[in-house]
Design an enzyme around this catalytic site. Structure first.
Site, mmCIF file in Angstrom:
data_model
loop_
_atom_site.group_PDB
_atom_site.id
_atom_site.type_symbol
_atom_site.label_atom_id
_atom_site.label_comp_id
_atom_site.label_asym_id
_atom_site.label_seq_id
_atom_site.Cartn_x
_atom_site.Cartn_y
_atom_site.Cartn_z
ATOM 1 N N GLY A 169 -3.356 3.770 -2.268
ATOM 2 C CA GLY A 169 -3.364 2.729 -3.284
ATOM 3 C C GLY A 169 -2.996 1.410 -2.643
ATOM 4 O O GLY A 169 -2.156 1.363 -1.739
ATOM 5 N N ALA A 214 0.846 -1.197 0.000
ATOM 6 C CA ALA A 214 0.000 0.000 0.000
ATOM 7 C C ALA A 214 0.876 1.238 0.000
ATOM 8 O O ALA A 214 2.024 1.202 0.447
ATOM 9 C CB ALA A 214 -0.922 -0.001 1.224
ATOM 10 N N ASP A 215 0.308 2.322 -0.496
ATOM 11 C CA ASP A 215 0.992 3.607 -0.434
ATOM 12 C C ASP A 215 -0.056 4.705 -0.269
ATOM 13 O O ASP A 215 -1.065 4.715 -0.982
ATOM 14 C CB ASP A 215 1.812 3.864 -1.696
ATOM 15 C CG ASP A 215 2.818 4.971 -1.467
ATOM 16 O OD1 ASP A 215 3.939 4.667 -1.023
ATOM 17 O OD2 ASP A 215 2.477 6.160 -1.685
ATOM 18 N N THR A 216 0.196 5.596 0.678
ATOM 19 C CA THR A 216 -0.725 6.694 0.959
ATOM 20 C C THR A 216 -0.066 8.002 0.568
ATOM 21 O O THR A 216 1.095 8.242 0.909
ATOM 22 C CB THR A 216 -1.097 6.715 2.457
ATOM 23 O OG1 THR A 216 -1.714 5.473 2.792
ATOM 24 C CG2 THR A 216 -2.045 7.858 2.775
#
Length: 194
Positions: free
Chosen positions: A106, A69-71
């Site tokens: 994401g 995940a990436d924020t």
């Protein structure tokens, strides 16, 4: 039985998966977090999540499912990533205070047999005005250098500054757990019949 692998060092993501009742192992690798300049907003978060997953692809076993995940935090079209130091954190929060901004996370789920699911979630966050003293207090006491946009909604600043959210609170923490759970159910995880 499939095994869930979390490729994240985030204590918040770990806690959210634990709170879902999921068992998982953690694997960590250094992955370049740069992205093509033409990407915008949700596309950036999805690209980074999928890019991180690609670093693990060759090592996944057939019974494993990898979660990356990436924020990112966006103020208008400006992406506010993790601050390099306290001064940059103060600068970011000075821009965010008194305004609304967007948080995108994401997520990529990659199976050992080659299936890939990539999605993102969006939350609009409203901050009340903050004084420079309040911003400096937060940065000095909570050291948000590992957080996109230089803040954690679960920290002191979330308690005093966030006036409204449009979307998932957990997405702002770094993982849209409702969407993650839904996709993991399709892959055989979760509580059936619940």
């Amino acid at each position: 039985m499939k095994k869930l692998i979390l490729a994240s060092n985030s204590p918040r993501r770990r806690q959210l998966l634990t709170d879902l009742g999921l068992r998982y192992d953690v694997r960590l690798r250094e992955v370049d977090e740069s992205f093509p300049a033409h990407l915008r907003r949700a596309d950036i978060a999805e690209y980074l999540a999928a890019h991180k997953a690609s670093a693990y692809r060759a090592d996944l076993q057939p019974d494993e499912v990898l979660l990356t995940a990436d924020t990112i935090v966006c103020l208008d079209e400006q992406v506010l990533n993790k601050p390099a130091d306290e001064a940059e954190a103060v600068g970011m929060l000075s821009q965010l205070q008194g305004r609304a901004h967007d948080v995108y996370t994401g997520v990529c789920l990659l199976t050992g047999d080659g299936r890939e699911v990539v999605f993102s979630d969006h939350t609009r966050v409203h901050f009340r005005p903050l004084s420079e003293a309040q911003i400096r207090y937060y940065v000095q006491h909570y050291r948000p250098l590992d957080k996109a946009g230089a803040y954690g909604a679960q920290d002191w600043i979330g308690l005093v500054a966030v006036t409204r959210l449009e979307g998932s609170y957990f997405n702002v923490m770094g993982l849209p757990v409702h969407r993650v759970y839904e996709e993991l159910e399709k892959l055989g995880f979760g509580v059936s019949g619940a």
